[in-house]
Design an enzyme around this catalytic site. Structure first.
Site, mmCIF file in Angstrom:
data_model
loop_
_atom_site.group_PDB
_atom_site.id
_atom_site.type_symbol
_atom_site.label_atom_id
_atom_site.label_comp_id
_atom_site.label_asym_id
_atom_site.label_seq_id
_atom_site.Cartn_x
_atom_site.Cartn_y
_atom_site.Cartn_z
ATOM 1 N N ASP A 1 0.883 -1.180 0.000
ATOM 2 C CA ASP A 1 0.000 0.000 0.000
ATOM 3 C C ASP A 1 0.918 1.226 0.000
ATOM 4 O O ASP A 1 0.938 2.034 0.913
ATOM 5 C CB ASP A 1 -0.960 0.005 1.202
ATOM 6 C CG ASP A 1 -0.261 0.034 2.549
ATOM 7 O OD1 ASP A 1 -0.829 0.621 3.507
ATOM 8 O OD2 ASP A 1 0.875 -0.501 2.674
ATOM 9 N N ASP B 1 6.798 1.135 2.397
ATOM 10 C CA ASP B 1 6.595 0.182 1.293
ATOM 11 C C ASP B 1 7.601 0.481 0.178
ATOM 12 O O ASP B 1 8.157 -0.429 -0.442
ATOM 13 C CB ASP B 1 5.196 0.305 0.707
ATOM 14 C CG ASP B 1 4.085 0.203 1.733
ATOM 15 O OD1 ASP B 1 3.947 1.152 2.533
ATOM 16 O OD2 ASP B 1 3.385 -0.813 1.757
ATOM 17 N N VAL C 1 2.688 -6.341 2.813
ATOM 18 C CA VAL C 1 3.118 -5.299 3.757
ATOM 19 C C VAL C 1 2.084 -4.169 3.831
ATOM 20 O O VAL C 1 2.424 -3.018 4.149
ATOM 21 C CB VAL C 1 4.514 -4.751 3.391
ATOM 22 C CG1 VAL C 1 5.583 -5.840 3.556
ATOM 23 C CG2 VAL C 1 4.536 -4.197 1.973
ATOM 24 N N HIS D 1 8.941 -0.250 8.747
ATOM 25 C CA HIS D 1 8.296 -1.547 9.004
ATOM 26 C C HIS D 1 8.469 -2.545 7.848
ATOM 27 O O HIS D 1 8.941 -3.659 8.032
ATOM 28 C CB HIS D 1 6.780 -1.342 9.218
ATOM 29 C CG HIS D 1 6.421 -0.286 10.192
ATOM 30 N ND1 HIS D 1 6.420 -0.469 11.561
ATOM 31 C CD2 HIS D 1 6.035 0.997 9.988
ATOM 32 C CE1 HIS D 1 6.036 0.646 12.155
ATOM 33 N NE2 HIS D 1 5.803 1.549 11.238
ATOM 34 N N ASP D 2 8.040 -2.137 6.657
ATOM 35 C CA ASP D 2 7.956 -3.080 5.529
ATOM 36 C C ASP D 2 9.333 -3.556 5.079
ATOM 37 O O ASP D 2 9.479 -4.685 4.600
ATOM 38 C CB ASP D 2 7.217 -2.416 4.358
ATOM 39 C CG ASP D 2 5.821 -1.978 4.755
ATOM 40 O OD1 ASP D 2 5.244 -1.115 4.069
ATOM 41 O OD2 ASP D 2 5.309 -2.495 5.781
HETATM 42 O O1 RIB Z 1 1.606 -0.270 10.784
HETATM 43 C C1 RIB Z 1 2.632 -0.167 9.831
HETATM 44 C C2 RIB Z 1 2.149 -0.617 8.489
HETATM 45 O O2 RIB Z 1 1.052 0.201 8.079
HETATM 46 C C3 RIB Z 1 3.204 -0.448 7.374
HETATM 47 O O3 RIB Z 1 3.023 -1.451 6.407
HETATM 48 C C4 RIB Z 1 2.877 0.891 6.790
HETATM 49 O O4 RIB Z 1 3.281 1.010 5.421
HETATM 50 C C5 RIB Z 1 1.377 0.882 6.872
HETATM 51 O O5 RIB Z 1 0.900 0.148 5.761
HETATM 52 CA CA CA Z 2 2.693 -0.789 4.097
#
Ligand code: RIB
Ligand code: CA
Length: 311
Positions: free
Chosen positions: A10, A15, A122, A240-241
């Site tokens: 997303d 990402d 992700v 995160h991703d």
């Molecule tokens: O909570 C973090 C996630 O939410 C990550 O994948 C960020 O890109 C959002 O999609």
């Molecule tokens: Ca994401």
């Protein structure tokens, strides 16, 4: 032999870093990306994904997916996310999406595969849940899911829930029940894998398109986190991703525990929570390798090595 992967994204800022890692890593063969509504409206996620691939000069098929969650109406996202903005700060894409039916493409790709394509979602799990529901037989060809999502000790969207699961809890529940190998990279891990402004300076010194863009995206994230969701360390942010992709490249970058995980879909206060049964209170068969810790030096080394490459 490179591991075949598909990223479901997303595309927002983290990402984007994940896409560049997957496209440039010599250990992965990125055979396609599917987009899903989440950080931004679906068509914006698609445009952002195309911009990223154009920017690093790779030709990876992009298939646009679901523009709304599986069951619920879309949520009222702010005009521009404080962490992601709207359109990534890259030139408008010259490439186009290969299709607007990511769910159909996922099904046909897995059905025709040799069972050797790792799926790395992700974003919200809407595309994945829809595909599993429409064509359960594809699961026999799915060797592993490595999901960025979920949380046990914290929430980032409500006190109980992490964003990707919160957007589409019903889809996440379908995926948790798929009975295929799942590694989950939750906030409990990603919040221990912060990338700092100093790290961004090092990325810029690498001078490659990917490293320079990643530095900009992460600096944007740091500004948002400093203002709205300060981490234990200021001037640093989770990506995160990117950690989910690195966990496919080198599984030792995370530490996991095999537990039973389910998703709350009916809770007034806990909707979208990944309920993590560390004490096996439910006596249910554990279904998720849940990441609880990170090898941060290894994560950073992988980021610098891979983003320092060119296509
Ligand atoms: O909570 C973090 C996630 O939410 C990550 O994948 C960020 O890109 C959002 O999609
Ligand atoms: Ca994401």
């Amino acid at each position: 032999m490179a591991t075949k992967v598909i990223l479901d994204v997303d595309t927002g800022t983290d990402d984007a870093v994940a896409l560049m890692l997957a496209a440039l890593s010599p250990d992965l063969e990125l055979i396609g990306a599917t987009t899903v509504v989440g950080n931004c409206p679906g068509i914006v996620c698609t445009q952002n994904t195309l911009r990223v691939f154009d920017h690093i000069g790779v030709d990876v098929p992009v298939h646009q997916g679901m523009l709304e969650p599986m069951v619920r109406p879309d949520f009222n996202r702010p005009e521009k996310s404080v962490i992601h903005g709207l359109y990534l700060d890259l030139p408008p894409a010259t490439s186009k999406a290969t299709s607007n039916d990511a769910v159909a493409w996922l099904i046909e790709t897995y059905e025709a595969s040799a069972g050797d394509i790792t799926l790395i979602p992700v974003g919200p799990l809407t595309n994945i849940g829809m595909a599993f529901r429409q064509q359960p037989s594809m699961l026999a060809k799915l060797p592993e899911l490595v999901i960025m999502g979920g949380a046990h000790h914290i929430g980032n969207t409500t006190p109980s829930a992490e964003f990707n699961i919160w957007v589409d809890p019903e889809a996440a529940k379908v995926v948790m029940g798929c009975q295929r190998p799942i590694r989950m990279v939750p906030l409990d891990a990603t919040h221990k894998a912060l990338i700092s402004l100093d790290d961004c300076k090092k990325l810029r010194q690498l001078g490659t398109p990917a490293a320079t863009a990643a530095a900009s995206f992460i600096e944007q994230r740091v500004e948002g986190y400093n203002k709205y969701q300060p981490m234990a360390e200021m001037d640093a942010a989770p990506v995160h991703d990117a950690l989910a992709v690195c966990a496919v490249i080198d599984p030792t970058v995370i530490k996991t525990e095999l537990i039973y995980v389910d998703v709350e879909t009916k809770g007034e206060l806990t909707d979208g929570r990944t309920v993590c049964d560390f004490g096996n209170r439910s006596h249910k068969e554990p279904n998720v390798h849940f990441a609880t810790d990170v090898d941060l030096p290894k994560f950073k080394e992988m980021m610098f090595d891979i983003l320092g490459r060119t296509a």
